[in-house]
Design an enzyme around this catalytic site. Structure first.
Site, PDB file in Angstrom:
ATOM      1  CE  LYS A 167      -3.160   2.385   2.925  1.00 11.84           C
ATOM      2  NZ  LYS A 167      -3.998   2.595   4.148  1.00 11.84           N
ATOM      3  CG  ASP A 213      -5.202   7.998   4.803  1.00 11.15           C
ATOM      4  OD1 ASP A 213      -6.422   8.504   4.098  1.00 11.15           O
ATOM      5  OD2 ASP A 213      -5.611   6.911   5.292  1.00 11.15           O
ATOM      6  CE  LYS A 236      -6.347   8.625   8.295  1.00 10.13           C
ATOM      7  NZ  LYS A 236      -7.240   7.495   8.952  1.00 10.13           N
ATOM      8  CG  ASP A 283      -9.764   7.604   6.782  1.00  6.82           C
ATOM      9  OD1 ASP A 283      -8.759   7.535   6.005  1.00  6.82           O
ATOM     10  OD2 ASP A 283      -9.825   7.745   7.939  1.00  6.82           O
ATOM     11  NE  ARG A 332     -11.096  -1.209   3.248  1.00  9.69           N
ATOM     12  CZ  ARG A 332     -11.846  -1.345   4.469  1.00  9.69           C
ATOM     13  NH1 ARG A 332     -12.815  -1.641   4.492  1.00  9.69           N
ATOM     14  NH2 ARG A 332     -10.848  -0.983   5.495  1.00  9.69           N
TER      15      ARG A 332
END
Ligand code: BES
Ligand code: ZN
Ligand code: MN
Length: 503
Positions: A268, A273, A280, A350, A354
């Site tokens: 990944k 992020d 977040k 978020d 995946r």
């Protein structure tokens, strides 16, 4: 650059700036560990009262420096605690702590209990990694950052070929772990997907050209990704001004046997992020520069495997994107079409890892590897379950077992987690797409994520390493693990490659 030398000599007579010896904790006080006998006899009866007055306990990683005033040849003696019955992993930790105790020594001798190859490897890795520092963004400081110029590893087995090999191997692995840390520590604005892809190209370049070429590196840009149908990587990256990338590396050494193992690695690579629109909380968002730790680990493991020339094939897939907020960011409710055609309804921007991994796993299975291993800072749920030191391993039974065995030998803590049947229903609960990327049931979120990834593994032997906890150390250094990026999983992956070759 530190150069290592193996020698079977007396630590008391070795002329270096500092000698490192181990201290064992015991029922009736502390004692010096194997390898330090000559130092103990040089001090004679003065040793016990000296250790006692310094209140040395011998607990793992405890370090004490004492001026030797001529008792041995070196001016400084470093005592490092080993606990009661040190394992090989404990030796690695202790050597790491010792490295930070003498940052200014130009030459050091390690007189730790190193009877054989495994211990020499642990001590060498521990020393190199414990002394790691990330100083690229700091004003020049008075202390040199490169560690000692020469480290003498004292061992009775100095002349054994397997010990010589273990040392060389430890240096290669430690270099890759350190380089992995540096990528993770690099500020996210300086390691956007295009810059990360360039950094990977630069790091692999020496092995990707000329007569010694063993690596092939391909960088797919946003145009190529659109042509390929990598909707996950594109969707996650579309809120960022820095476009996404997919880097693919193949390692194939010359004259490889037809039936050699073929390992696929997927990592990944979210270079930052923010959470996207499902943003977040502010307090620890800066640590999300580490969300590419899985990518850094698989690339560096591939490099180490290539430098060691291990006889297997490795195909490495690294999706890179920055998960940001903008007028063009993916919305909850959007549907993405991943590589191979599976549609996914986004319910939480978020849960982006995946999505990029779905594309990359889809690419990985197409090269028909014997097994696939993905490494990802995937879920906070795994941190809640296992804490910050232990990674969760999920997947098919045999591959999970192989990874756990490799981790054990590398001294990296990993624990198996299940993918219960209920997860299949949860990931297929979308009313508009093939898969739901998320549901708002909190329980078992790390297992949900693995069940989601499994959909893209084509039924191949597979293990998923959720390294959200151990990839980044928020606190201070401990043993060979320094603050910030830890390089977690690199050593395990190299061991796994080794084990595949041996089996
Ligand atoms: N990168 C995070 C996971 C993470 C959390 C890594 C803490 C390191 C430390 C990941 O992309 C994420 O945000 N996961 C969500 C998933 C959830 C929305 C299902 C999480 O863990 O909350
Ligand atoms: Zn993430
Ligand atoms: Mn996230």
């Amino acid at each position: 650059m530190t150069s290592f030398i193996l020698r079977s000599a007396s630590p008391a007579k070795t002329k270096v700036d500092a000698v490192v010896v181990g201290v064992l904790a015991g029922e009736d006080g502390v004692s010096l560990a194997d390898g330090a006998q000559d130092v103990a006899s040089a001090y004679g009866r003065k040793l016990r009262p000296l250790l006692a007055s310094l209140s040395i306990k011998g607990s793992l990683g405890e370090t004490t420096r004492i001026p030797t005033a001529g008792a041995i040849n070196a001016p400084v003696l470093v005592l490092v605690g080993l606990g009661r019955t040190p394992s090989t992993a404990d030796l690695r930790r202790a050597a790491g702590a010792a490295a930070r105790a003498v940052p200014n020594a130009a030459t050091v001798a390690l007189a730790l209990p190193t009877p054989g190859a495994a211990e020499v490897r642990a001590v060498t890795e521990g020393w190199l990694l414990g002394g790691y520092r990330f100083t690229a963004y700091q004003r020049d400081t008075a202390t040199p950052t490169d560690g000692p110029g020469e480290v003498v590893v004292l061992t009775p087995a100095a002349r054994k070929q397997e010990v010589v090999d273990a040392l060389a191997r430890a240096e290669v692995v430690a270099q890759s772990v350190a380089d992995c840390r540096t990528w993770v520590n690099t500020p996210p604005g300086d390691l956007t997907p295009p810059l990360f892809a360039e950094a990977v190209q630069a790091a692999t370049a020496p092995l990707a050209k000329g007569r010694g070429k063993v690596l092939t590196v391909t960088v797919h840009d946003e145009v190529a990704l659109a042509e390929m149908g990598c909707g996950g990587i594109l969707g996650v990256g579309q809120g960022s001004d820095a476009p996404p990338r997919l880097v693919e590396i193949t390692y194939a050494p010359k004259g490889l046997a037809k039936d050699a193992p073929h390992l696929a690695l997927v990592g990944k690579g979210i270079t930052f992020d923010s959470g996207g629109l499902t943003i977040k909380p502010a307090t620890s968002m800066h640590e999300m520069k580490s969300d590419m730790a899985g990518a850094a680990a698989v690339v560096q493991a591939t490099l180490a495997i290539a430098r060691l020339g291990l006889p297997l094939k490795v195909s490495t897939f690294v999706p890179m994107a920055e998960n940001m907020v903008s007028g063009n960011a993916t919305r909850p409710g959007d549907v993405l079409r991943l590589y191979g055609g599976t549609t996914v309804e986004i319910l939480n921007t978020d849960a982006e890892g995946r999505l990029v991994l779905g594309d990359a796993l889809g690419r990985a299975v197409e090269v028909s590897p014997d097994l696939v291993v993905d490494v990802a800072t995937l879920t906070g749920h795994m941190v809640l379950a296992l804490g910050t030191q232990v990674a969760g391993v999920l997947g098919t039974e045999e591959t999970v077992a192989q990874v756990l065995a490799a981790a054990e030998a590398a001294g990296e803590a990993m624990w198996p987690m299940p993918i219960p049947e209920e997860m299949k229903q949860r990931i297929t609960s979308s009313k508009v797409a093939d898969l739901a990327q998320h549901d708002w049931v909190r329980w078992g979120g790390g297992l949900f994520a693995a069940a989601f990834l499994r959909e893209f593994t084509g039924g191949l032997p597979w293990a998923h390493l959720d390294i959200a906890g151990p990839a980044f150390a928020s606190g201070g250094p401990s043993g060979h693990v320094t603050s910030g990026g830890t390089g977690f999983a690199v050593a395990t992956l190299v061991n796994l490659a080794d084990a595949l070759v041996a089996s």
